[in-house]
Design an enzyme around this catalytic site. Sequence first.
Site, PDB file in Angstrom:
ATOM      1  N   ASN A 206      -5.033   5.530  -5.060  1.00  0.00           N
ATOM      2  CA  ASN A 206      -5.561   6.322  -3.947  1.00  0.00           C
ATOM      3  C   ASN A 206      -5.426   7.803  -4.272  1.00  0.00           C
ATOM      4  O   ASN A 206      -4.373   8.256  -4.736  1.00  0.00           O
ATOM      5  CB  ASN A 206      -4.781   6.043  -2.657  1.00  0.00           C
ATOM      6  CG  ASN A 206      -4.973   4.630  -2.144  1.00  0.00           C
ATOM      7  OD1 ASN A 206      -5.822   3.892  -2.641  1.00  0.00           O
ATOM      8  ND2 ASN A 206      -4.200   4.258  -1.144  1.00  0.00           N
TER       9      ASN A 206
ATOM     10  N   ASN B 185       0.838  -1.197   0.000  1.00  0.00           N
ATOM     11  CA  ASN B 185       0.000   0.000   0.000  1.00  0.00           C
ATOM     12  C   ASN B 185       0.873   1.246   0.000  1.00  0.00           C
ATOM     13  O   ASN B 185       1.737   1.414   0.867  1.00  0.00           O
ATOM     14  CB  ASN B 185      -0.900   0.021   1.230  1.00  0.00           C
ATOM     15  CG  ASN B 185      -1.718   1.305   1.313  1.00  0.00           C
ATOM     16  OD1 ASN B 185      -2.636   1.522   0.535  1.00  0.00           O
ATOM     17  ND2 ASN B 185      -1.348   2.194   2.238  1.00  0.00           N
ATOM     18  N   GLU B 186       0.649   2.093  -0.981  1.00  0.00           N
ATOM     19  CA  GLU B 186       1.274   3.417  -1.094  1.00  0.00           C
ATOM     20  C   GLU B 186       2.789   3.398  -0.893  1.00  0.00           C
ATOM     21  O   GLU B 186       3.333   4.163  -0.094  1.00  0.00           O
ATOM     22  CB  GLU B 186       0.622   4.401  -0.121  1.00  0.00           C
ATOM     23  CG  GLU B 186      -0.837   4.688  -0.445  1.00  0.00           C
ATOM     24  CD  GLU B 186      -1.439   5.774   0.446  1.00  0.00           C
ATOM     25  OE1 GLU B 186      -0.820   6.132   1.465  1.00  0.00           O
ATOM     26  OE2 GLU B 186      -2.531   6.264   0.104  1.00  0.00           O
ATOM     27  N   PRO B 187       3.495   2.519  -1.605  1.00  0.00           N
ATOM     28  CA  PRO B 187       4.957   2.574  -1.559  1.00  0.00           C
ATOM     29  C   PRO B 187       5.467   3.772  -2.350  1.00  0.00           C
ATOM     30  O   PRO B 187       4.744   4.340  -3.181  1.00  0.00           O
ATOM     31  CB  PRO B 187       5.371   1.265  -2.225  1.00  0.00           C
ATOM     32  CG  PRO B 187       4.278   1.034  -3.229  1.00  0.00           C
ATOM     33  CD  PRO B 187       3.007   1.514  -2.567  1.00  0.00           C
TER      34      PRO B 187
ATOM     35  N   VAL C 204      -1.301  -0.968  -4.275  1.00  0.00           N
ATOM     36  CA  VAL C 204      -2.084   0.266  -4.240  1.00  0.00           C
ATOM     37  C   VAL C 204      -1.126   1.450  -4.278  1.00  0.00           C
ATOM     38  O   VAL C 204      -0.252   1.577  -3.415  1.00  0.00           O
ATOM     39  CB  VAL C 204      -2.973   0.306  -2.987  1.00  0.00           C
ATOM     40  CG1 VAL C 204      -3.707   1.635  -2.899  1.00  0.00           C
ATOM     41  CG2 VAL C 204      -3.968  -0.854  -3.018  1.00  0.00           C
TER      42      VAL C 204
END
Length: 433
Positions: free
Chosen positions: A283, A231-233, A263
Amino acid sequence: MDRGPGHKSGAEDRQRPLLRHRGLVNYQIVVQGSEHFQLEVCLLDEEGTVVAKGTGGRGQLQVPSAHLWWPYLMHEHPAYLYSLEVKLTAQTAAGFVSDFYTLPVGIRTVAVTQSQFLINGKPFYFHGVNKHEDADIRGKGFDWPLLVKDFNLLRWLGANAFRTSHYPYAEEVMQLCDRYGIVVIDESPGVGIVLAQSYSNVSLQHHLEVMEEMVRRDKNHPSVVMWSVANEPASFLKPAGYYFKTLIAHTKALDPSRPVTFVTNSNYEADLGVPYVDVICVNSYYSWYHDYGHMEVIQLQLATQFESWYKTYQKPIIQSEYGAETITGFHEDPPLMFSEEYQKGLLEQYHVVLDQKRREYVVGELIWNFADFMTDQSPQRPIGNRKGIFTRQRQPKSAAFLLRERYWKLANETKCHRSAVKSQCVGNSPFTF
């Protein structure tokens, strides 16, 4: 124990029509201890009737006129589960002894094309939530009464999916998803990968092991339709390309039956990991973390976001997070940040564009968040994260009713067994708070 069949490439799917009358269940059984044993495998339907048999530790069961596992609101009989029963008979000093192991099994296919996400050959649109295993009193962790409450709220809402943000949830959660027909994007605890050293070989090796553990635990759940590796790297950093190419290829090798994603909140031009995913999960928090209070810019910004990603990669897109923080009981006209009106208005602006793009290549929307949750204290967090459409105590905000109306409308538009969906949607919902 492995269960199939599963994901195929888009090209292969277009060439091969979905088998409507024959289901395939592939199994592999590992036995430790004595080598002197026999294995018998039976597949039973919901009435307890044996529909297929096999022997040995590996094989394929063929199920004539199979009942497919369908998501909630997509079929008049969703979440159909067979029981795979394994009988092990071994010789001991006391004679022959038998042991039994039973596994719920759902038969379904998953496929991805350039613009669609298909379950059993039918287009599937994710309309759901992101969650956390969190509530007051208990805090973080698994809680049976809370889980039952949450699933009743998901069904009341008309949600058909959620992402396990940002870690694999308890096995009991996955089991309920199988039985309720709630589709899951199963996410690893790959969060906070934001520094160059986060992409070291040591980190990569650990991440590969994490995915092995996660796939091994959750691979037999029909509700799990996609793996999310992170998530959101900071996927714009130079090492990210090799890191995610390796990680995603490894996950696909572990389970070729499901698509893989992560994501992102990076810019489409700079993201080095997205070329390797099957579905783009994005996102964005327009008019919340920037352009404060200016909801009039959302439609232009969101449309530009979708068009840029799709033009670059030609892959289906999920709006995997969006939302605004709201403190229950705060009301402002005109809408101001943290008021219920602002959260509701922001969601409405997103929905205008989502309605346009879901007819093209957007295949899902997941609100952030299902419910308020506790965070570390900071000036930006008024007693936790308040982006939930329900409070931490699971009471609805105005946005919950907005989303409920939208999600049931989306369900009614589903072409597969529309009459069954309509009968559940018209009038008051049978699910209460």
